[in-house]
Motif scaffolding. Structure first.
Motif, PDB file in Angstrom:
ATOM      1  N   GLU A   2       0.836  -1.211   0.000  1.00 54.08           N
ATOM      2  CA  GLU A   2       0.000   0.000   0.000  1.00 54.08           C
ATOM      3  C   GLU A   2       0.865   1.253   0.000  1.00 54.08           C
ATOM      4  O   GLU A   2       0.558   2.239  -0.682  1.00 54.08           O
ATOM      5  CB  GLU A   2      -0.922  -0.023   1.214  1.00 54.08           C
ATOM      6  CG  GLU A   2      -1.897   1.157   1.235  1.00 54.08           C
ATOM      7  CD  GLU A   2      -2.841   1.102   2.417  1.00 54.08           C
ATOM      8  OE1 GLU A   2      -3.546   2.095   2.660  1.00 54.08           O
ATOM      9  OE2 GLU A   2      -2.863   0.062   3.119  1.00 54.08           O
ATOM     10  N   ARG A   3       1.966   1.205   0.761  1.00 54.83           N
ATOM     11  CA  ARG A   3       2.848   2.377   0.798  1.00 54.83           C
ATOM     12  C   ARG A   3       3.481   2.626  -0.567  1.00 54.83           C
ATOM     13  O   ARG A   3       3.622   3.777  -0.995  1.00 54.83           O
ATOM     14  CB  ARG A   3       3.924   2.188   1.859  1.00 54.83           C
ATOM     15  CG  ARG A   3       4.905   3.364   1.941  1.00 54.83           C
ATOM     16  CD  ARG A   3       5.893   3.199   3.074  1.00 54.83           C
ATOM     17  NE  ARG A   3       5.253   3.399   4.368  1.00 54.83           N
ATOM     18  CZ  ARG A   3       5.911   3.337   5.535  1.00 54.83           C
ATOM     19  NH1 ARG A   3       7.202   3.061   5.540  1.00 54.83           N
ATOM     20  NH2 ARG A   3       5.277   3.535   6.667  1.00 54.83           N
ATOM     21  N   ASN A   6       0.980   4.336  -2.665  1.00 52.28           N
ATOM     22  CA  ASN A   6       0.850   5.740  -2.256  1.00 52.28           C
ATOM     23  C   ASN A   6       2.040   6.566  -2.736  1.00 52.28           C
ATOM     24  O   ASN A   6       1.876   7.718  -3.163  1.00 52.28           O
ATOM     25  CB  ASN A   6       0.725   5.826  -0.735  1.00 52.28           C
ATOM     26  CG  ASN A   6      -0.570   5.218  -0.226  1.00 52.28           C
ATOM     27  OD1 ASN A   6      -1.513   5.006  -0.986  1.00 52.28           O
ATOM     28  ND2 ASN A   6      -0.624   4.924   1.070  1.00 52.28           N
ATOM     29  N   MET A   7       3.240   5.990  -2.681  1.00 52.76           N
ATOM     30  CA  MET A   7       4.430   6.709  -3.151  1.00 52.76           C
ATOM     31  C   MET A   7       4.362   6.941  -4.656  1.00 52.76           C
ATOM     32  O   MET A   7       4.723   8.020  -5.150  1.00 52.76           O
ATOM     33  CB  MET A   7       5.690   5.915  -2.781  1.00 52.76           C
ATOM     34  CG  MET A   7       5.982   5.898  -1.278  1.00 52.76           C
ATOM     35  SD  MET A   7       7.360   4.787  -0.831  1.00 52.76           S
ATOM     36  CE  MET A   7       8.756   5.663  -1.567  1.00 52.76           C
ATOM     37  N   ARG A  36      -4.640   8.957  -0.610  1.00 56.64           N
ATOM     38  CA  ARG A  36      -3.328   8.289  -0.633  1.00 56.64           C
ATOM     39  C   ARG A  36      -2.226   9.228  -0.151  1.00 56.64           C
ATOM     40  O   ARG A  36      -1.320   8.806   0.588  1.00 56.64           O
ATOM     41  CB  ARG A  36      -3.019   7.797  -2.049  1.00 56.64           C
ATOM     42  CG  ARG A  36      -3.908   6.665  -2.525  1.00 56.64           C
ATOM     43  CD  ARG A  36      -3.624   6.322  -3.970  1.00 56.64           C
ATOM     44  NE  ARG A  36      -4.578   5.360  -4.499  1.00 56.64           N
ATOM     45  CZ  ARG A  36      -4.635   4.987  -5.781  1.00 56.64           C
ATOM     46  NH1 ARG A  36      -3.758   5.508  -6.655  1.00 56.64           N
ATOM     47  NH2 ARG A  36      -5.539   4.131  -6.177  1.00 56.64           N
ATOM     48  N   LEU A  40       0.183   8.869   3.163  1.00 52.76           N
ATOM     49  CA  LEU A  40       1.647   8.914   3.083  1.00 52.76           C
ATOM     50  C   LEU A  40       2.202   9.938   4.073  1.00 52.76           C
ATOM     51  O   LEU A  40       3.215   9.685   4.749  1.00 52.76           O
ATOM     52  CB  LEU A  40       2.060   9.262   1.647  1.00 52.76           C
ATOM     53  CG  LEU A  40       3.466   8.861   1.189  1.00 52.76           C
ATOM     54  CD1 LEU A  40       3.680   7.356   1.330  1.00 52.76           C
ATOM     55  CD2 LEU A  40       3.676   9.279  -0.277  1.00 52.76           C
ATOM     56  N   ASP A  43       2.026   8.426   7.475  1.00 52.04           N
ATOM     57  CA  ASP A  43       3.049   7.392   7.662  1.00 52.04           C
ATOM     58  C   ASP A  43       4.397   8.006   8.044  1.00 52.04           C
ATOM     59  O   ASP A  43       5.101   7.491   8.925  1.00 52.04           O
ATOM     60  CB  ASP A  43       3.207   6.565   6.378  1.00 52.04           C
ATOM     61  CG  ASP A  43       2.111   5.529   6.224  1.00 52.04           C
ATOM     62  OD1 ASP A  43       1.400   5.267   7.214  1.00 52.04           O
ATOM     63  OD2 ASP A  43       1.963   4.986   5.108  1.00 52.04           O
ATOM     64  N   CYS A  69      11.193   8.594  -4.612  1.00 54.29           N
ATOM     65  CA  CYS A  69      10.116   7.898  -5.327  1.00 54.29           C
ATOM     66  C   CYS A  69      10.450   7.721  -6.793  1.00 54.29           C
ATOM     67  O   CYS A  69      10.196   6.669  -7.379  1.00 54.29           O
ATOM     68  CB  CYS A  69       8.804   8.687  -5.186  1.00 54.29           C
ATOM     69  SG  CYS A  69       8.073   8.639  -3.545  1.00 54.29           S
TER      70      CYS A  69
END
Length: 297
Positions: A2-3, A6-7, A36, A40, A43, A69
């Protein structure tokens, strides 16, 4: 996972210049993208974008993350392109393990044809009578002579290897020609002594009766090359897979006996790990070997 999504979404928003443009590229809603990016930021505990009704700009943390990214996404794109390249056409190094005798006698000419057909493939061949550990080594495919393939591997049957009992004309002139399997007990026989000593010999006669004959002779060896050379020299009778003596039978250096009898066949298998998606180089070799069945014997 998921991360990573999102990135990737964050990088797309920055590269596209707006949430709307990024949403169009990614095929999702602007609200989903905003969610998203917020996830992020939560996080990492930082603000990534300054957002107003008219424009957006990167924070210092956003600039740093965007650079990371982009590198990650570029590497992922390169990996994807490489995987497509490998799956599209046979290329790269193909590592093969095969038995000594069969590899020396049969595989060489086949590999020459395979490499001419697939010039972007490079072969590394290891001839060994030890069973290669496919899971613990870099071997892509192994050729094995066995009637009981190991569990946990994918074994593709290629051929049945049949035996021939034969001797040099000079030996038969001195000692006579056996007329039945039982006659072998009184002949000078050359015995294969690999991991398992090939004695007694099991032979089925023309009537379908199986004979177990305890043979004896002047020599035993764990090398089929040595046994064949001794047989050609007139030392005694041998029982070897036909592919090992085909040339000598054709030239008359050896003569087959008991032609109406047969010994148990050995099965030739091509073995791989149970991967559903094999590289193109491995698939090409499997297909080639299946096409070449007539040349495997």
């Amino acid at each position: 996972m998921e991360r990573l999504i999102n990135m990737a979404s964050f990088a797309e928003v920055v590269d596209a210049g707006s949430f709307s443009a990024a949403a169009d590229r990614l095929g999702c809603s602007r609200a989903a993208l905003s969610k998203r990016i917020r996830a992020l930021e939560q996080d990492f505990g930082v603000t990534l974008l300054h957002r107003t009704t008219r424009r957006q700009s990167l924070t210092e943390a956003g600039e740093a993350l965007h650079a990371h990214c982009r590198r990650v996404l570029d590497e992922m794109n390169q990996a994807e392109a490489r995987m497509h390249e490998l799956s599209a056409s046979p290329r790269g190094t193909l590592r093969i393990s095969a038995p000594h005798s069969w590899g020396n006698r049969v595989l060489g000419p086949l590999l020459a044809e395979f490499l001419l057909r697939h010039p972007e493939v490079r072969v590394e061949l290891n001839l060994t009578d030890q069973l290669a550990d496919l899971a613990g080594s870099a071997v892509d495919v192994a050729i094995r002579m066995t009637n009981t393939p190991a569990p946990g591997l994918v074994a593709r049957h290629l051929a049945d290897l049949r035996y021939a009992v034969c001797a040099a004309p000079a030996y038969l002139a001195r000692h006579g020609t056996p007329a039945s399997p039982a006659d072998l007990a009184s002949h000078r026989c050359l015995i294969y002594a690999g991991e398992v000593i090939q004695n007694p010999w099991h032979i089925t006669d023309a009537a379908g009766v199986e004979h177990e004959v305890q043979v004896r002779g002047p020599a035993a060896a764990n090398s089929t090359e040595v046994m064949r050379a001794m047989a050609v020299g007139g030392v005694g009778l041998i029982a070897l897979s036909r592919y090992l003596v085909e040339a000598e039978l054709a030239s008359g250096a050896l003569v087959e006996v008991l032609t109406d009898c047969r010994m148990p066949v050995r099965q030739l298998h091509l073995v791989t790990l149970p991967d559903r998606l094999l590289p193109a180089k491995t698939r090409a070799f499997i297909d080639f070997m299946r096409e070449s069945r007539a040349g495997l014997l």
